[in-house]
Design a protein around this motif. Structure first.
Motif, PDB file in Angstrom:
ATOM      1  N   ALA A   1      -4.551  96.266  93.032  1.00  0.00           N
ATOM      2  CA  ALA A   1      -5.232  95.110  93.616  1.00  0.00           C
ATOM      3  C   ALA A   1      -4.249  94.045  94.072  1.00  0.00           C
ATOM      4  O   ALA A   1      -4.564  93.262  94.985  1.00  0.00           O
TER       5      ALA A   1
ATOM      6  N   ARG B   1      -7.167  92.398  97.075  1.00  0.00           N
ATOM      7  CA  ARG B   1      -8.226  91.966  96.162  1.00  0.00           C
ATOM      8  C   ARG B   1      -7.809  90.765  95.323  1.00  0.00           C
ATOM      9  O   ARG B   1      -8.661  90.008  94.853  1.00  0.00           O
TER      10      ARG B   1
ATOM     11  N   THR C   1     -10.241  86.441  91.768  1.00  0.00           N
ATOM     12  CA  THR C   1      -9.115  86.949  92.558  1.00  0.00           C
ATOM     13  C   THR C   1      -7.803  86.851  91.769  1.00  0.00           C
ATOM     14  O   THR C   1      -6.721  86.943  92.338  1.00  0.00           O
TER      15      THR C   1
ATOM     16  N   ALA D   1      -8.622  91.766  88.867  1.00  0.00           N
ATOM     17  CA  ALA D   1      -9.577  92.565  89.639  1.00  0.00           C
ATOM     18  C   ALA D   1     -10.751  93.011  88.772  1.00  0.00           C
ATOM     19  O   ALA D   1     -10.581  93.415  87.620  1.00  0.00           O
TER      20      ALA D   1
END
Length: 432
Positions: free
Chosen positions: A266, A271, A379, A382
């Motif tokens: 991520a 992400r 954020t 993840a």
């Protein structure tokens, strides 16, 4: 990341690097005490040798200092001022203490660590009383002065929330934070567990001095880094790491339980917020390299000019804002292409580190009830981490429902979840 400070309660802000503000006098006090511990003047000299030699001393209480006391109204206001969402009013006043205690380093050497013990006021000096324990493990801190035992802020408020409801609240600073010496071994599940286990031992001794008897029930919770640490502590308690204390419930919030399968991917696929991912990666690579050398030169991992500056930023003396100012905006600007590939396709020592940390959800089956908490707009960590942990526990026969905090960011997931966790813990112990 850590929760927002008491004086920085914008709550749902996605600004990733917040640390409590402290006066120059408090900063000087922390520095002086840290130096006295390092020099051996704050505690008797510790024996050297492997962990098995230091074992009998682990969890020994070294010192205790009362930080503040609050009546019912003050405890209620303290928690609400942080920004926790719809918390119950406190039922008790509380007394907040910092303790220092003996534990071991990540390599098994004797050391001293610090943490918070917050007690319901009715339990402080008013005769024996049996209390259940809540252990809270905090989120990412790079600055030792941001730890709950030395800084006023949301991590301390979590302990006030639980103590105000009638629990004995215990919160380790981990190694190298608060009054601990040396750099913090970030995301090292082994030392997070030993520091947390030994904190519970020391807290039990301190509580006895205050006329409090631990009833043996320990509810474990933690946020962000502390969520994975909470899983490690729960595993240790189930394996009888502290005789007389038993795991009663697990409630981790927004944790990086699957670094290799969820969090690291991520960090590079969008992400995670780029600046947040950059901070985490710089911190964890630096910390891991101290324990398990990943490179012979920082230039193998970090691009110029950061190879010359990043290792020094994570020595515990720099506030998060100062660290962030010394980092680029993205992981790709921070790390060399070759090291990025190593993270994406780990082998050797890096793969072993990741397997050890990722095992907090995979290599055991909690006997106590588990609930996993997260938020939709996170954020920093993840959401895939929570799902991975849930699936791993299910594969071991454990039903661990996910309690979603809704459309909130990383900090918001804690601010929404902790009042819910308190209600769940109270129900499990019939504490009204």
């Amino acid at each position: 990341m850590p929760l927002s400070s008491r004086r920085d309660v914008s709550t749902q802000s996605t600004r990733p690097f917040r640390s409590p503000r402290r006066s120059r006098a408090r900063a000087a006090l922390v520095a002086a005490v840290c130096l006295s511990v390092a020099a051996g003047t704050a505690a008797p000299a510790l024996a050297t040798g492997p962990a098995r030699v230091a074992g009998p001393q682990r969890g020994t209480l070294v010192s205790a200092v009362e930080l503040e006391g609050m009546d019912v109204a003050q405890a209620t206001a303290y928690v609400k001022d942080i920004g926790f969402v719809a918390p119950d009013a406190a039922k008790n006043g509380v007394d907040v203490y910092r303790i220092t205690y003996r534990t071991i380093t990540a390599t098994g050497r004797p050391t001293v660590a610090s943490g918070l013990v917050t007690l319901p006021r009715a339990a402080s000096g008013h005769g024996p009383r049996r209390l259940s324990t809540v252990s809270y493990t905090h989120g990412t801190l790079a600055y030792r002065g941001g730890a709950g035992s030395v800084a006023d802020g949301a991590d301390r408020a979590v302990t006030v929330m639980f103590a105000g409801a009638g629990f004995a609240a215990v919160a380790p600073d981990y190694l190298g934070l608060g009054l601990g010496t040396g750099p913090h071994p970030y995301m090292d599940i082994g030392s997070e567990t030993t520091a947390s286990v030994d904190m519970l031992k020391a807290a039990r001794a301190f509580e006895a001095e205050k006329g409090v008897i631990a009833d043996g029930k320990v509810m474990v919770t933690g946020f962000s880094q502390g969520a994975a640490a909470a899983m490690g502590l729960g595993r240790a308690l189930q394996r009888e790491a502290v005789p007389g204390l038993r795991l009663t419930a697990l409630a981790p919030v927004s944790g990086p339980y699957d670094l290799s399968g969820a969090e690291i991917p991520a960090a590079f696929d969008g992400r995670l917020a780029p600046r947040t991912a950059t901070f985490y990666l710089a911190y964890v690579i630096t910390a891991w390299n101290r324990l398990h050398p990943l490179y012979s030169s920082a230039a193998e991992a970090f691009r110029a000019p950061y190879a010359n500056t990043v290792p020094g930023l994570f020595d515990g003396s720099h506030p998060d804002e100062e660290i962030a100012a010394g980092l680029p905006g993205t992981p790709e600007e921070l790390l060399t292409p070759r090291f990025i590939e190593r993270l994406k396709h780990p082998r050797g020592v890096l793969a072993r580190i990741l397997r050890t940390d990722d095992a907090v959800c995979t290599d055991w089956a909690p006997h106590a009830p588990v609930r996993l908490y997260d938020g939709n707009l996170d954020t920093d960590v993840a959401l895939a981490n929570t799902l991975s942990c849930r699936h791993a526990l299910a594969a071991n026969g454990v039903d661990a429902p996910v309690v979603n905090a809704g459309n909130v960011d990383h900090t918001g997931s804690a601010l929404v979840s902790y009042p819910k966790i308190l209600q769940w813990f109270r129900g499990l112990t019939n504490r009204r």
